[in-house]
Motif scaffolding. Structure first.
Motif, mmCIF file in Angstrom:
data_model
loop_
_atom_site.group_PDB
_atom_site.id
_atom_site.type_symbol
_atom_site.label_atom_id
_atom_site.label_comp_id
_atom_site.label_asym_id
_atom_site.label_seq_id
_atom_site.Cartn_x
_atom_site.Cartn_y
_atom_site.Cartn_z
ATOM 1 N N ASP A 98 24.976 53.934 102.073
ATOM 2 C CA ASP A 98 24.985 54.995 101.390
ATOM 3 C C ASP A 98 24.880 54.720 99.864
ATOM 4 N N SER A 107 25.329 65.909 102.467
ATOM 5 C CA SER A 107 24.082 65.176 101.928
ATOM 6 C C SER A 107 23.104 65.661 102.911
ATOM 7 N N PRO A 108 21.401 65.572 102.475
ATOM 8 C CA PRO A 108 20.958 66.853 103.959
ATOM 9 C C PRO A 108 20.965 66.111 104.754
ATOM 10 N N LEU A 109 20.251 66.217 106.012
ATOM 11 C CA LEU A 109 20.342 65.613 107.161
ATOM 12 C C LEU A 109 19.522 64.216 107.033
ATOM 13 N N GLU A 110 18.353 64.395 106.349
ATOM 14 C CA GLU A 110 17.335 62.945 106.320
ATOM 15 C C GLU A 110 17.775 61.860 105.510
ATOM 16 N N VAL A 111 19.016 61.534 104.860
ATOM 17 C CA VAL A 111 19.295 60.670 104.248
ATOM 18 C C VAL A 111 20.672 59.982 105.706
ATOM 19 N N GLU A 113 19.294 60.145 108.902
ATOM 20 C CA GLU A 113 18.994 59.621 109.630
ATOM 21 C C GLU A 113 18.163 58.705 109.279
ATOM 22 N N ALA A 114 18.101 58.515 107.736
ATOM 23 C CA ALA A 114 18.030 56.585 107.127
ATOM 24 C C ALA A 114 18.850 56.065 107.939
ATOM 25 N N ARG A 117 18.034 54.793 110.825
ATOM 26 C CA ARG A 117 16.447 54.090 111.480
ATOM 27 C C ARG A 117 16.526 52.811 111.483
#
Length: 121
Positions: A98, A107-111, A113-114, A117
């Motif tokens: 991060d 932070s958004p969930l997409e952060v 998840e990235a 991944r």
């Protein structure tokens, strides 16, 4: 049972992801002090150049720099290509994910998840 040196047991090379600072750099230094050559992996080439120079001069081992962002889709393929000629017997993963340094829930969930991944799987 014969005693083997650390380098005989794990050598000749270690790969440390996140080697530019903090815990990763400390691992790289310690492994070098125990006789292993070290692949230094992180995003910032300039920081890795400094770590490499310090390790080689202090410990008399070789280093190899791999400067890349582990979040890229082809990171695993690129790392494998960079070290395909080395016998790596020790791997340390201390890379941070991060770069925003914000509290997790702000932070958004997409952060998040990235960060987990694995496109190479």
């Amino acid at each position: 049972m014969p005693q083997h040196s650390f380098a005989e047991r794990y050598g000749p090379w270690a790969l440390v992801a996140g080697a530019s600072e903090g815990v990763g750099r400390a691992f790289a230094e310690t492994l070098a002090s125990r006789g292993l050559n070290v692949v230094l992996l992180a995003r910032r080439r300039s920081a890795l150049d400094e770590v490499s120079s310090a390790i080689e001069s202090r410990h008399g081992v070789r280093t190899r720099i791999v400067a890349l962002d582990l979040a890229t889709a082809d990171a695993a393929t690129r790392i494998a290509a960079e070290v395909s000629d080395l016998e790596i017997g020790f791997f340390v993963y201390c890379a941070g994910a991060d770069s925003n340094f914000k509290p997790f829930l702000s932070s958004p969930l997409e952060v998040a998840e990235a960060m987990v991944r694995h496109p190479w799987v």
